[in-house]
Write an enzyme that holds these catalytic residues in place. Structure first.
Site, PDB file in Angstrom:
ATOM      1  CD  GLN A   1      57.909  -4.107  13.475  1.00  0.00           C
ATOM      2  OE1 GLN A   1      58.777  -3.619  12.760  1.00  0.00           O
ATOM      3  NE2 GLN A   1      56.971  -4.897  12.993  1.00  0.00           N
TER       4      GLN A   1
ATOM      5  NE  ARG B   1      51.552  -1.619   5.490  1.00  0.00           N
ATOM      6  CZ  ARG B   1      51.255  -0.344   5.696  1.00  0.00           C
ATOM      7  NH1 ARG B   1      52.121   0.587   5.409  1.00  0.00           N
ATOM      8  NH2 ARG B   1      50.086  -0.002   6.185  1.00  0.00           N
ATOM      9  CB  CYS B   2      55.614  -9.069   4.023  1.00  0.00           C
ATOM     10  SG  CYS B   2      55.872 -10.731   3.438  1.00  0.00           S
TER      11      CYS B   2
ATOM     12  CD  GLU C   1      51.866  -7.931   7.395  1.00  0.00           C
ATOM     13  OE1 GLU C   1      52.613  -7.846   8.349  1.00  0.00           O
ATOM     14  OE2 GLU C   1      51.312  -8.978   7.058  1.00  0.00           O
TER      15      GLU C   1
END
Lengths: 811, 250, 174
Positions: free
Chosen positions: A243, A389-390, A763
């Site tokens: 990522q 996802r945060c 997110e």
């Protein structure tokens, strides 16, 4: 077959379909923001995506990792002779081989160190011990079974509370000066004295001990790498779905001592990331070392068990929490947290924030006092603490505050929506500085909450709940109202390993008026190839179908910190808007020459500069591009060509928010939770592509259902990971989601400081949904049985235990 | 094999004889199901739905997922002998008999109580294979399968299969089995004896459920603690019997 | 052992280890990378391909190719995502539907998901009337971590409607 870079050039036949009448429907694409089908779909629906395991290089070898069967053990000896004798094995690497290369340990993202291969001890179940390189993947697995490791088993610590006992075994005895199991010093935010005063003056105080359990991002594609070191040139090509390719390149340069300019990272298509593909993992370093040792490209792709048991987990926060009210409004919050980081502290965070952004824990409420403190500990569990996802622990913070608001509402005997409405930050209070130091940019929380209640028919639901209760049925309604802080971040506040959290963009408009925009962000399925083209389209008036978005190749894209923490739109999107405006400004200079007027006499409308007061006289971006590259004479100071670079340093985070309502039915006999409805009102500011935004929301909601109802990484007393396959780590299927679909709503409060007013959304749904669902399950149990709390995941045995008054949930 | 837990010297693919062993047919007062009959065939069989409403359909609908059901078979389910498997419970409740064939075509018929001898162990000998399962037909039949699982497609936390035949307001035959609460599929014989000869009632089914709770022997594991499973075995048994009776009387 | 498998109408013959899984035959020997691998425990459905038994009148059905040995696929006709479109490049309606309805994000589960979706339509007596539950149950052996499934359900409906309006697009005559 050599793998070449991704992009339309590779498969001209399908790209023709993608852009031609047969498929692409060019006319449907908006010149800018709006609903637009994705450009990247063309290759995926034909099976022509280019994922890591699709890379084939001449002479490529295959790696496999031997892992520890114990959570904590001393390694006495490793005998690799039988494995080396296997006819298909090229090399076996263990810690002492890595020591000679200086690669036995690697730095983590949190300034800790992590063993690449265990040399002295293993410190978690399934830790990396040896790396086998063979001519095919099956043979590499066979050879693992031929390695003989002699262990002395040591007692394991899997409970973060026990890690702090004075007589607890020292896990990190490799670290000089480490005398306990604290992974970092105590970290605090908020004014403690003020907070204590607010609590002393409170009418009602609610206390809960809340565990946000260890879960896993679990992308469908596991992690892996193909490392290709050219022994002649020293060029290292790394094919690796991650990522943050630019940050990885810098880390590899530091770890391996290789010249950074010789390292090229190629992220082609990535089968999902969700935070799992942010860190550098031991397997990556092994693949690189393997390629150096073997003199050939080495592919290592982990299996599902390795992904679940050894790569970056999420959460694992134990939170002792108190919330108080006065005069019917929430006034204070304090929380004492133990963060379980596993055996090596590789939690993802910005340098100055050892507990990530957990101190956004005051949520959406106008509080008088707040204090939070976090102790991080080592345990004999897999390392990590990634932001699944945060945005760096915001999921934990939102889970805590939203569970606590419900707890306080119970103690106050007031409806949980009512308490929220009374306590929200009002729209006229923005920009709003929280008790723990955040400055929220914009919001209208009451409006979003009301819309969610309207979609849900909240009053009707409460009535239905009462009717069901009278019949002995259990139904729960759960609320969560979240505020996220995303898009890290301003360079004066935030860096990772010393690297500012900014993103670059480069835009080239070609003579034909078509463009290529290069990003430092890295899509894992979010649709960047479409939405970033739409940003350029909005700013320049070029069709998004005529804008190629390039990413995932560190040789061809500008530096930046990548995609996580909902950064793409807030940071990289800002960079793309800014670079487009730079190009637009340059186009203005050319247009002035073309129109024989002064630049300041020109006005812009999407796609052309025209003369103020004479709109017929103008130049389109296409004609300007042609002119910019033509042989025309240019005045001093104006360079030919139509391109620009930008690095965007966001002035603040952006603060998306949302109101979520979950409706569940609980089977009183079995504890089974049925997810009946889910209402999600999101405000992420300006929406570039509503279709993509809604897709993000759907996906995040299902990950929230997973965390709330079924996903957990747990350990037995010996430290064995109990959820190391899809047999036991359960992802929701379509049947666990509301049968007739999610019910979405939107409000739009633009971000005041972002170039296009967008806030980021990736997110939000995964942050907001777990507390909504947990609150719904507790709501059902509270009304039927008086139960006031349970920890996620709410799977049947645990719900049943809570319903029947058990103190501890079964694992 | 994929997880390297088993490493057989030889593997014989029996799929090519599927045409001989994939069938669901009535012979006399029996339904016979071939060992290579796929789950999807049992799920969609009108003959089974007519003869044993709706126990096969209910169990097959919650067994793994549709793609697995395209390949998985009756024989595979029984011979895997996983105590949490759904179809085995149905076969036990229906008093199915396993037909084993050995060298030279020698056949023997084994009751389910003798077929599953432990977790992942069956009575099938080293040179034998399961070829067929036979089920007695009863007039006035009603059946049901209840399952609670952590997630769709997962093995059962607990499942209960109930088969009743009711004539003249009296239960003539009864079959009760629970899955995932013992070393093999648990045959709740005491409940069956208590049901036969009585008029169906919620109270009776509750008693049968209590017997299932008492007579099963669950372990604590990742799906839940033993006391939970014991309680749920009772709840599901009662529910399955209640719905089975309603179907029989329909 | 020599294994010959027909994939997308082309026969691939290779001398392989008997233990080779079908998914690896497809990826490594036939070099068709559209079929992905996801879990090894038959849970995720990433590796699903369509299998047609020439002896049977049933439509091609989805199987998890990580749960079959390559040797077991001899005699069957396998269709992978690369074989879904018509030879002239016209997309199958399920491919169109997934694009139209934004039923994919990272794309990793998409080939398996489309295969299952295609089968659901083909085997249903009245595909445009499939209930939400029928579709959800139908794809419950396919995990997707990105889309949240809602749009996949819409895509399957879209394809069913398209096939009804354009019967010539159906794979086999109804």
């Amino acid at each position: 077959m050599a793998t070449v870079e991704t992009g339309p050039g590779r498969h001209p036949e399908w790209y023709a379909h993608a852009t031609g009448d047969k498929f692409g429907k060019i006319a449907d694409a908006p010149i800018g923001f709006g609903h637009m089908k994705r450009k990247e779909d063309a290759r995926f629906i034909r099976g022509l995506g280019d994922y890591m395991d699709d890379v084939r290089l001449p002479g490529m070898l295959h790696g496999a990792i031997l892992r520890s069967p114990y959570a904590h053990a001393r390694i006495n000896s490793i005998d690799t002779s039988a494995a080396l004798a296997h006819p298909k094995v090229a090399a076996v690497i263990i810690a002492k081989d890595l020591e000679t290369l200086g690669l036995a340990w690697m730095p983590t993202i949190s300034y800790d160190t992590q063993a690449v291969l265990a040399g002295d001890k293993v410190r978690f179940h399934l830790q990396e011990v040896a790396f086998v390189i063979a001519t095919d993947a099956y043979a590499a697995q066979d050879a693992l079974q031929l390695i003989d490791v002699d262990y002395d088993v040591l007692p394991a610590i899997v409970n973060c509370r026990k890690a702090l006992d004075p007589d607890a075994p020292l896990i990190r005895d490799d670290k000089v000066g480490q005398t306990d199991n604290l992974a970092s010093p105590l970290w605090e935010a908020g004014d403690k004295a003020n907070c204590d005063r607010v609590f002393a003056e409170a009418d009602v105080v609610a206390k809960r001990t809340i565990l946000d359990p260890r879960s896993h991002p679990c992308p469908m594609e596991t992690c892996g790498m193909v490392a290709d070191m050219n022994p002649a040139t020293g060029q290292l090509n790394i094919y690796n779905g991650n990522q943050a390719p630019h940050a990885h390149r810098t880390v590899y340069a530091q770890v391996a001592g290789l010249p950074e300019q010789n390292i090229r990272i190629l992220c082609n298509d990535i089968g999902g990331g969700f935070g799992n593909k942010v860190p550098v993992y031991p397997g990556y370093v092994c693949a690189i070392a393997g390629s150096i040792v073997a003199g050939a490209p080495v592919k290592w792709i982990e299996d599902r068990s390795e992904n679940l048991a050894s790569t970056g987990f999420a959460r694992d926060y134990l939170m002792y929490s108190e919330m108080c009210s006065k005069g019917g409004k929430i006034t204070g919050l304090r929380v004492d947290t133990i963060a379980d980081h596993g055996a090596f502290d590789s939690t993802a965070q910005a340098t100055k924030f050892p507990a990530g952004f957990f101190h956004i824990v005051t949520g959406s409420y106008d509080l008088q006092g707040a204090h939070c403190q976090v102790k991080a500990v080592y345990t004999n569990k897999a390392p990590g603490g990634v932001a699944y996802r945060c945005s760096f622990r915001i999921t934990e913070a939102v889970y805590l505050v939203e569970r606590m608001v419900d707890a306080l509402a119970m103690e106050m005997n007031v409806d949980p929506v009512e308490l929220r409405m009374r306590s929200f930050i009002r729209s006229d209070q923005f920009p709003y500085e929280t008790q723990t130091g955040w400055v929220y940019d914009s919001g209208d929380y009451h409006k979003a909450m009301k819309l969610a209640m309207e979609i849900a028919d909240y009053e009707g639901l409460r009535k239905e709940q009462q009717e069901k209760l009278a019949r002995g049925e259990m139904m729960g309604i759960g609320i969560a109202f979240f505020t996220e802080g995303v898009g890290a971040g301003p360079r004066r506040h935030m860096d990772i390993l010393g690297l500012a959290m900014n993103d670059g963009a480069e835009l080239r408009v070609h003579p034909s008026g078509k463009a290529v925009v290069s990003l430092s962000a890295q899509t894992q399925g979010q649709g960047h190839e479409t939405t970033f083209a739409q940003i350029v389209a909005e700013e320049l008036g070029i069709s998004p179908n005529e804008i190629m978005v390039r990413h995932g190749d560190t040789d061809k894209t500008p530096y930046g910190l990548g995609t996580y923490g909902s950064r793409s739109t807030p940071v990289s999107g800002g960079a793309v808007a800014v670079v487009s405006r730079k190009v637009r400004d340059k186009a203005r200079q050319f247009a002035a020459l073309m129109l024989e007027t002064r630049a300041e006499d020109l006005a812009w409308e999407k796609g052309r500069w025209y003369v103020k007061g004479d709109p017929e006289r103008g130049s389109t971006i296409e004609s300007i591009a042609e002119y910019a590259y033509s042989a025309s004479n240019l005045p001093e100071g104006l360079e030919g060509g139509l391109d620009a670079n930008a690095v965007y340093d966001p002035p603040n985070l952006t603060y998306p928010f949302g109101a979520y309502i979950a409706v569940v039915d609980v089977d009183p006999g079995t504890g089974k939770v049925h997810m009946r409805r889910f209402i999600a009102v999101d405000d992420c500011g300006v929406r570039i592509n509503p279709m993509v935004v809604e897709g993000q929301i759907h996906g995040g909601l299902v990950e929230g259902i997973g965390q709330a109802l079924m996903e957990i990484i747990s350990f037995d007393e010996q430290g064995n990971c109990l959820n190391a396959s899809f047999m036991d780590y359960l992802l929701p299927t379509a049947l666990e989601c509301p049968e007739h679909g999610f019910e979405l709503g939107e409000t739009v409060t633009p971000c005041p400081h972002h170039p296009i007013g967008a806030k980021g959304v990736g997110e939000s749904p995964c942050v907001g949904s777990p507390p909504a669902i947990a609150n719904a399950v507790v709501d059902a149990m509270y009304h039927a049985k008086g139960v006031k709390h349970m920890d996620m995941p709410c799977f049947p045995a645990r719900v049943w235990a809570a319903m029947n008054g058990r103190e501890q949930p079964p694992q | 094999m994929k997880l390297r837990l088993a490493n057989p010297g030889h593997v014989i693919d029996i799929n090519p004889i599927e045409p001989e062993l994939n069938y669901i047919r009535q012979e006399g007062n029996e339904i016979r199901i071939g060992a290579l009959t796929r789950h999807v065939n049992m799920l969609e069989s009108d003959l089974l739905a007519r003869t044993f409403p709706d126990i096969f359909r209910e169990a097959e609908a919650v067994l793994a997922d549709p793609v697995v059901r395209n390949r998985g078979t009756m024989g595979g389910s029984l011979c895997q002998s996983d105590p949490a498997e759904d179809l085995s419970g149905v076969v036990v409740a229906l008093k199915g008999k396993a037909v084993l064939r050995g060298p030279g075509g020698a056949e023997r018929v084994v009751e389910m109580d003798e077929f599953h001898i432990g977790p992942y162990m069956t009575a099938v000998g080293p040179t034998e294979m399961l070829i067929e399962v036979r089920f007695p037909i009863h007039p006035g039949f009603g059946g049901a399968h209840e399952k609670v699982e952590r997630r769709a497609g997962d093995f059962a936390i607990v499942a209960a299969s109930a088969a009743l035949s009711i004539q003249g307001g009296t239960i003539q035959t009864a079959g009760v089995a629970c899955s995932a609460v013992g070393p093999t599929t648990m045959h709740i014989k005491r409940a069956e004896e208590a049901l036969v000869g009585k008029a169906p009632s919620e109270e009776l089914f509750q008693q049968a459920g209590q017997m299932a709770s008492a007579d099963c022997s669950p372990n604590s594991d990742g799906r839940g603690p033993a006391d939970y499973k014991r309680a749920v075995a009772g709840v599901l048994t009662q529910r399955a019997l209640s719905r089975a009776a309603a179907t029989a009387l329909r | 052992m020599l294994v010959s498998i027909s994939i997308n109408g082309q026969v691939y013959s290779h001398d392989v280890e008997p233990r080779l899984l079908l998914v690896h035959f497809i990826r490594e020997y036939a070099e068709l990378h559209g079929t992905h691998w996801g879990c090894d425990t038959s849970n995720c459905g990433i590796c699903i391909v369509l299998m047609d038994d020439p002896q049977s009148d049933q439509p091609p059905y989805p199987v998890k190719s990580c749960t079959m040995l390559a040797a077991m696929a001899q005699g069957y006709e396998i269709t992978t995502v690369e074989g879904m479109a018509k030879p002239d490049g016209t997309l199958d309606p399920i491919q169109m539907g997934f694009h139209e309805m934004h039923a994919l994000q990272c794309g990793f589960c998409t080939p398996g998901m489309m295969s299952t979706g295609r089968w659901l339509i083909e085997r249903h007596p009245n595909p445009t009337q499939m209930t939400d539950h029928e579709i959800r149950d139908g794809i419950s052996g396919n995990l997707c971590r990105c889309t949240g499934y809602d749009n996949i359900i819409k895509a399957i409906r879209w394809a069913a409607a398209y096939i009804e309006e354009h019967p010539e697009s159906a794979r086999t005559a109804r």
